[in-house]
Scaffold this active site. Structure first.
Site, PDB file in Angstrom:
ATOM      1  N   ASP A  16       0.829  -1.214   0.000  1.00 32.62           N
ATOM      2  CA  ASP A  16       0.000   0.000   0.000  1.00 32.62           C
ATOM      3  C   ASP A  16       0.862   1.263   0.000  1.00 32.62           C
ATOM      4  OD1 ASP A  16      -2.376   1.351  -0.105  1.00 32.62           O
ATOM      5  OD2 ASP A  16      -2.830   1.165   2.027  1.00 32.62           O
ATOM      6  N   TRP A  21       2.895   7.817  -2.661  1.00 29.98           N
ATOM      7  CA  TRP A  21       4.329   7.955  -2.957  1.00 29.98           C
ATOM      8  C   TRP A  21       4.496   8.803  -4.223  1.00 29.98           C
ATOM      9  CZ3 TRP A  21       7.263   6.522  -7.252  1.00 29.98           C
ATOM     10  CH2 TRP A  21       8.652   6.488  -7.076  1.00 29.98           C
ATOM     11  N   ASN A  64     -10.662  -2.998  -5.691  1.00 31.25           N
ATOM     12  CA  ASN A  64      -9.842  -2.069  -6.483  1.00 31.25           C
ATOM     13  C   ASN A  64     -10.404  -1.863  -7.894  1.00 31.25           C
ATOM     14  OD1 ASN A  64      -6.719  -3.140  -4.934  1.00 31.25           O
ATOM     15  ND2 ASN A  64      -7.963  -1.355  -4.468  1.00 31.25           N
TER      16      ASN A  64
HETATM   17  C1  IPE Z   1      -5.730  -2.728  -0.080  1.00 29.97           C
HETATM   18  O1  IPE Z   1      -5.292  -1.448  -0.387  1.00 29.97           O
HETATM   19  C2  IPE Z   1      -5.654  -3.588  -1.275  1.00 29.97           C
HETATM   20  C3  IPE Z   1      -4.316  -3.878  -1.758  1.00 29.97           C
HETATM   21  C4  IPE Z   1      -3.213  -3.502  -1.169  1.00 29.97           C
HETATM   22  C5  IPE Z   1      -4.239  -4.619  -2.964  1.00 29.97           C
HETATM   23  P1  IPE Z   1      -6.330  -0.274  -0.708  1.00 29.97           P
HETATM   24  O2  IPE Z   1      -5.548   0.952  -0.856  1.00 29.97           O
HETATM   25  O3  IPE Z   1      -7.210  -0.676  -1.814  1.00 29.97           O
HETATM   26  O4  IPE Z   1      -7.202  -0.256   0.636  1.00 29.97           O
HETATM   27  P2  IPE Z   1      -8.117   0.863   1.281  1.00 29.97           P
HETATM   28  O5  IPE Z   1      -9.095   1.295   0.214  1.00 29.97           O
HETATM   29  O6  IPE Z   1      -7.233   1.966   1.705  1.00 29.97           O
HETATM   30  O7  IPE Z   1      -8.779   0.194   2.459  1.00 29.97           O
HETATM   31  C1  IPE Z   2      -1.413  -0.047  -3.396  1.00 29.10           C
HETATM   32  O1  IPE Z   2      -1.203   1.310  -3.521  1.00 29.10           O
HETATM   33  C2  IPE Z   2      -1.531  -0.767  -4.711  1.00 29.10           C
HETATM   34  C3  IPE Z   2      -2.875  -1.245  -5.011  1.00 29.10           C
HETATM   35  C4  IPE Z   2      -3.914  -1.188  -4.228  1.00 29.10           C
HETATM   36  C5  IPE Z   2      -3.061  -1.841  -6.318  1.00 29.10           C
HETATM   37  P1  IPE Z   2      -2.426   2.330  -3.592  1.00 29.10           P
HETATM   38  O2  IPE Z   2      -2.765   2.545  -5.026  1.00 29.10           O
HETATM   39  O3  IPE Z   2      -3.568   1.868  -2.747  1.00 29.10           O
HETATM   40  O4  IPE Z   2      -1.759   3.626  -2.987  1.00 29.10           O
HETATM   41  P2  IPE Z   2      -2.466   4.731  -2.092  1.00 29.10           P
HETATM   42  O5  IPE Z   2      -3.090   4.029  -0.917  1.00 29.10           O
HETATM   43  O6  IPE Z   2      -3.483   5.411  -2.951  1.00 29.10           O
HETATM   44  O7  IPE Z   2      -1.343   5.626  -1.676  1.00 29.10           O
HETATM   45 MG    MG Z   3      -4.117   2.280  -0.810  1.00 29.97          MG
END
Ligand code: IPE
Ligand code: IPE
Ligand code: MG
Length: 237
Positions: A16, A21, A64
């Site tokens: 995450d 980043w 997602n």
């Molecule tokens: C959880 O991350 C899912 C993965 C890391 C693949 P998200 O960024 O989707 O989770 P929430 O929405 O912050 O709970």
């Molecule tokens: C995790 O990074 C990757 C996936 C969930 C695919 P995020 O895309 O959730 O990154 P943030 O949480 O928006 O920073």
């Molecule tokens: Mg995230």
């Protein structure tokens, strides 16, 4: 590497912080994903070298798919590229690659790259890397329930014979329970990751965004695991 470290058998990583980043660096979210997933390969190989037998990586949740089409498309294309190319290093390192999650509605090109990866690494025995892609913990429990009910209906097993082992065998993959779950980026939640398998896991929530999560940070996480006193409901020692 410290030889006295207790090495957990099964570690889960909730990848995450890729988006934040990138945002901090004025880059696109896509660039954050690219940096994060390239970083992931390093961690997989390092974990194997440390002697971690099972690594489950939450890389794309069922939820997602709610993200903007542009981001989902980018991620799907990135997965194809990684499984067809960059992640082949995992196989060369003796790692068996498996997947957890629903196939529907993943694009065909992603499924075929996943199938190829699984087939090419099926005889590897050094370690197992389980990519959780289009994965949801509640859906996994639902799918497990349906499989077991069907076996009862077909007369293959009796209701009274269902044990915890039956449940484990009917999850997406038959893996040992999670010992340790690491979620980067400072969020303090599971977001539907391996609800059943995490029942007695220890948790670690470093603030680092995943693209900055180095091998050293992973090592520090394992050092932190060694400070935990796991009781599994028994007496404190
Ligand atoms: C959880 O991350 C899912 C993965 C890391 C693949 P998200 O960024 O989707 O989770 P929430 O929405 O912050 O709970
Ligand atoms: C995790 O990074 C990757 C996936 C969930 C695919 P995020 O895309 O959730 O990154 P943030 O949480 O928006 O920073
Ligand atoms: Mg995230």
């Amino acid at each position: 590497m410290n030889k006295d470290l207790i090495i957990p058998t099964h570690v889960g990583i909730i990848v995450d912080g890729n988006g934040r980043w990138a945002q901090n660096k004025n880059l696109s979210r896509s660039e954050g994903h690219r940096a994060g997933f390239y970083r992931l390969k390093e961690i997989c190989i390092y974990a194997k070298e440390m002697g971690i037998k099972y690594l489950s990586l939450y890389v794309f949740s069922t939820e997602n798919f709610k993200r903007e089409k542009k981001e989902v498309d980018y991620l799907m294309n990135l997965f194809v590229k990684l499984y067809n190319d960059e992640f082949l290093d995992l196989i060369a390192n003796g790692i068996k690659v498996i997947f957890s999650g629903r196939r529907e509605p993943l694009p065909k090109k992603v499924l075929s790259a996943m199938d190829k990866m699984e087939e090419a690494s099926k005889n590897n025995t050094e370690a197992v890397v389980n990519f959780c892609i289009n994965y949801g913990g509640q859906s996994e429990i639902l799918d497990m329930t349906k499989k077991i009910v069907q076996q009862v209906v077909d007369g293959k097993i009796k209701t009274d014979d269902i044990t915890l082992e039956t449940l484990r065998e009917n999850l997406y993959q038959n893996l040992p329970p999670l010992d340790y779950v690491i979620r980067t980026s400072g969020e303090l939640r599971l977001s539907n990751f391996m609800l059943y398998q995490a029942s007695y896991a220890e948790f670690y929530f470093p603030k680092t965004y995943f693209p900055d999560f180095t091998k050293n940070d992973f090592y520090d996480a394992i050092v932190e695991f060694n400070k935990r006193n796991r009781r599994f409901g028994g007496n404190a020692s």
